[in-house]
Design a protein around this motif. Sequence first.
Motif, short mmCIF file in Angstrom:
data_model
loop_
_atom_site.label_atom_id
_atom_site.label_comp_id
_atom_site.label_asym_id
_atom_site.label_seq_id
_atom_site.Cartn_x
_atom_site.Cartn_y
_atom_site.Cartn_z
N THR A 73 -7.89 -7.77 -4.09
CA THR A 73 -6.50 -8.10 -4.43
C THR A 73 -5.62 -6.86 -4.36
O THR A 73 -4.52 -6.91 -3.80
N PHE A 74 -6.11 -5.75 -4.91
CA PHE A 74 -5.34 -4.50 -4.84
C PHE A 74 -5.14 -4.05 -3.39
O PHE A 74 -4.06 -3.60 -3.01
N GLU A 75 -6.18 -4.19 -2.60
CA GLU A 75 -6.07 -3.80 -1.19
C GLU A 75 -5.08 -4.70 -0.45
O GLU A 75 -4.23 -4.21 0.30
N GLU A 76 -5.16 -5.98 -0.71
CA GLU A 76 -4.28 -6.95 -0.04
C GLU A 76 -2.82 -6.74 -0.41
O GLU A 76 -1.93 -6.93 0.40
N HIS A 77 -2.55 -6.34 -1.64
CA HIS A 77 -1.17 -6.22 -2.13
C HIS A 77 -0.79 -4.77 -2.40
O HIS A 77 0.11 -4.48 -3.19
N HIS A 78 -1.44 -3.84 -1.70
CA HIS A 78 -1.24 -2.42 -1.92
C HIS A 78 0.24 -2.02 -1.81
O HIS A 78 0.77 -1.33 -2.68
N GLU A 79 0.91 -2.45 -0.76
CA GLU A 79 2.31 -2.05 -0.55
C GLU A 79 3.23 -2.57 -1.64
O GLU A 79 4.10 -1.86 -2.12
N VAL A 80 3.03 -3.81 -2.05
CA VAL A 80 3.86 -4.39 -3.11
C VAL A 80 3.64 -3.63 -4.42
O VAL A 80 4.60 -3.28 -5.11
N LEU A 81 2.39 -3.35 -4.75
CA LEU A 81 2.09 -2.62 -5.98
C LEU A 81 2.66 -1.20 -5.93
O LEU A 81 3.17 -0.69 -6.94
N LYS A 82 2.61 -0.57 -4.76
CA LYS A 82 3.16 0.77 -4.62
C LYS A 82 4.66 0.77 -4.84
O LYS A 82 5.20 1.64 -5.52
N ARG A 83 5.35 -0.23 -4.28
CA ARG A 83 6.81 -0.32 -4.48
C ARG A 83 7.15 -0.57 -5.95
O ARG A 83 8.13 -0.05 -6.47
N LEU A 84 6.35 -1.39 -6.62
CA LEU A 84 6.60 -1.64 -8.05
C LEU A 84 6.42 -0.35 -8.86
O LEU A 84 7.20 -0.08 -9.77
N LYS A 85 5.42 0.43 -8.52
CA LYS A 85 5.16 1.68 -9.22
C LYS A 85 6.33 2.64 -9.05
O LYS A 85 6.70 3.36 -9.97
N ASP A 86 6.92 2.67 -7.86
CA ASP A 86 7.99 3.61 -7.56
C ASP A 86 9.36 3.19 -8.08
O ASP A 86 10.33 3.92 -7.91
N ARG A 87 9.46 2.05 -8.70
CA ARG A 87 10.76 1.59 -9.23
C ARG A 87 11.24 2.42 -10.38
O ARG A 87 10.63 2.93 -11.18
#
Length: 87
Positions: A73-87
Amino acid sequence: MGVNAMSKKEIRKVTQMGNSLGVGLPKAITDAFNIKRGDELEFEVKDGQIMITKKVKWEDQVDAEMLEMLAETFEEHHEVLKRLKDR
Protein backbone atom coordinates in the motif's frame (compact mmCIF):
# COMPACT_ATOMS: atom_id res chain seq x y z
CA MET A 1 1.57 -22.68 34.42
CA GLY A 2 -1.37 -21.13 32.57
CA VAL A 3 -3.10 -17.92 33.57
CA ASN A 4 -6.22 -19.75 34.73
CA ALA A 5 -4.16 -22.23 36.80
CA MET A 6 -2.96 -19.44 39.10
CA SER A 7 -5.06 -19.25 42.24
CA LYS A 8 -2.47 -18.87 45.01
CA LYS A 9 -2.30 -15.44 46.61
CA GLU A 10 1.11 -13.88 47.13
CA ILE A 11 1.98 -10.92 49.31
CA ARG A 12 4.66 -8.38 48.41
CA LYS A 13 5.90 -5.38 50.39
CA VAL A 14 5.78 -1.93 48.85
CA THR A 15 9.28 -0.44 48.64
CA GLN A 16 10.72 2.99 47.88
CA MET A 17 12.08 3.32 44.33
CA GLY A 18 13.45 6.84 43.90
CA ASN A 19 10.48 9.20 44.27
CA SER A 20 8.00 6.39 43.60
CA LEU A 21 6.78 3.31 45.35
CA GLY A 22 7.25 -0.11 43.78
CA VAL A 23 6.19 -3.73 44.12
CA GLY A 24 8.05 -6.71 42.70
CA LEU A 25 6.01 -9.03 40.50
CA PRO A 26 6.03 -12.72 41.45
CA LYS A 27 7.77 -14.97 38.93
CA ALA A 28 4.61 -17.06 38.51
CA ILE A 29 2.79 -13.97 37.28
CA THR A 30 5.56 -12.75 34.98
CA ASP A 31 5.82 -16.24 33.49
CA ALA A 32 2.04 -16.67 33.08
CA PHE A 33 1.63 -13.30 31.34
CA ASN A 34 5.01 -13.34 29.56
CA ILE A 35 6.00 -10.05 31.20
CA LYS A 36 9.52 -8.96 30.33
CA ARG A 37 11.74 -6.00 31.23
CA GLY A 38 10.58 -2.95 29.27
CA ASP A 39 6.96 -4.12 28.91
CA GLU A 40 4.30 -1.60 29.87
CA LEU A 41 1.65 -2.32 32.48
CA GLU A 42 -1.55 -0.29 32.67
CA PHE A 43 -3.05 0.44 36.10
CA GLU A 44 -6.76 1.14 36.52
CA VAL A 45 -8.81 1.60 39.67
CA LYS A 46 -12.19 -0.09 39.34
CA ASP A 47 -14.71 -0.83 42.08
CA GLY A 48 -12.10 -0.21 44.79
CA GLN A 49 -9.59 -2.62 43.23
CA ILE A 50 -6.39 -2.04 41.28
CA MET A 51 -6.54 -3.74 37.89
CA ILE A 52 -3.20 -4.33 36.14
CA THR A 53 -3.15 -5.12 32.42
CA LYS A 54 -0.13 -5.85 30.25
CA LYS A 55 -0.20 -3.45 27.30
CA VAL A 56 0.07 -5.33 24.04
CA LYS A 57 2.62 -3.93 21.62
CA TRP A 58 1.32 -3.36 18.12
CA GLU A 59 4.27 -5.34 16.76
CA ASP A 60 2.98 -8.41 18.59
CA GLN A 61 -0.41 -8.11 16.88
CA VAL A 62 0.79 -7.68 13.32
CA ASP A 63 1.54 -10.76 11.24
CA ALA A 64 3.80 -11.03 8.19
CA GLU A 65 0.88 -10.94 5.74
CA MET A 66 -0.38 -7.66 7.16
CA LEU A 67 3.11 -6.13 7.03
CA GLU A 68 3.40 -7.16 3.38
CA MET A 69 0.01 -5.59 2.60
CA LEU A 70 1.07 -2.36 4.30
CA ALA A 71 4.34 -2.28 2.36
CA GLU A 72 2.45 -2.76 -0.91
CA THR A 73 0.00 0.00 0.00
CA PHE A 74 2.80 2.42 0.87
CA GLU A 75 4.60 1.58 -2.35
CA GLU A 76 1.45 1.97 -4.42
CA HIS A 77 0.58 5.35 -2.87
CA HIS A 78 4.11 6.64 -2.31
CA GLU A 79 3.66 9.90 -4.24
CA VAL A 80 0.37 10.78 -2.54
CA LEU A 81 1.83 10.10 0.91
CA LYS A 82 4.92 12.16 0.07
CA ARG A 83 2.78 15.13 -0.99
CA LEU A 84 0.75 14.86 2.22
CA LYS A 85 3.94 14.86 4.28
CA ASP A 86 5.21 17.99 2.52
CA ARG A 87 2.04 20.01 3.19
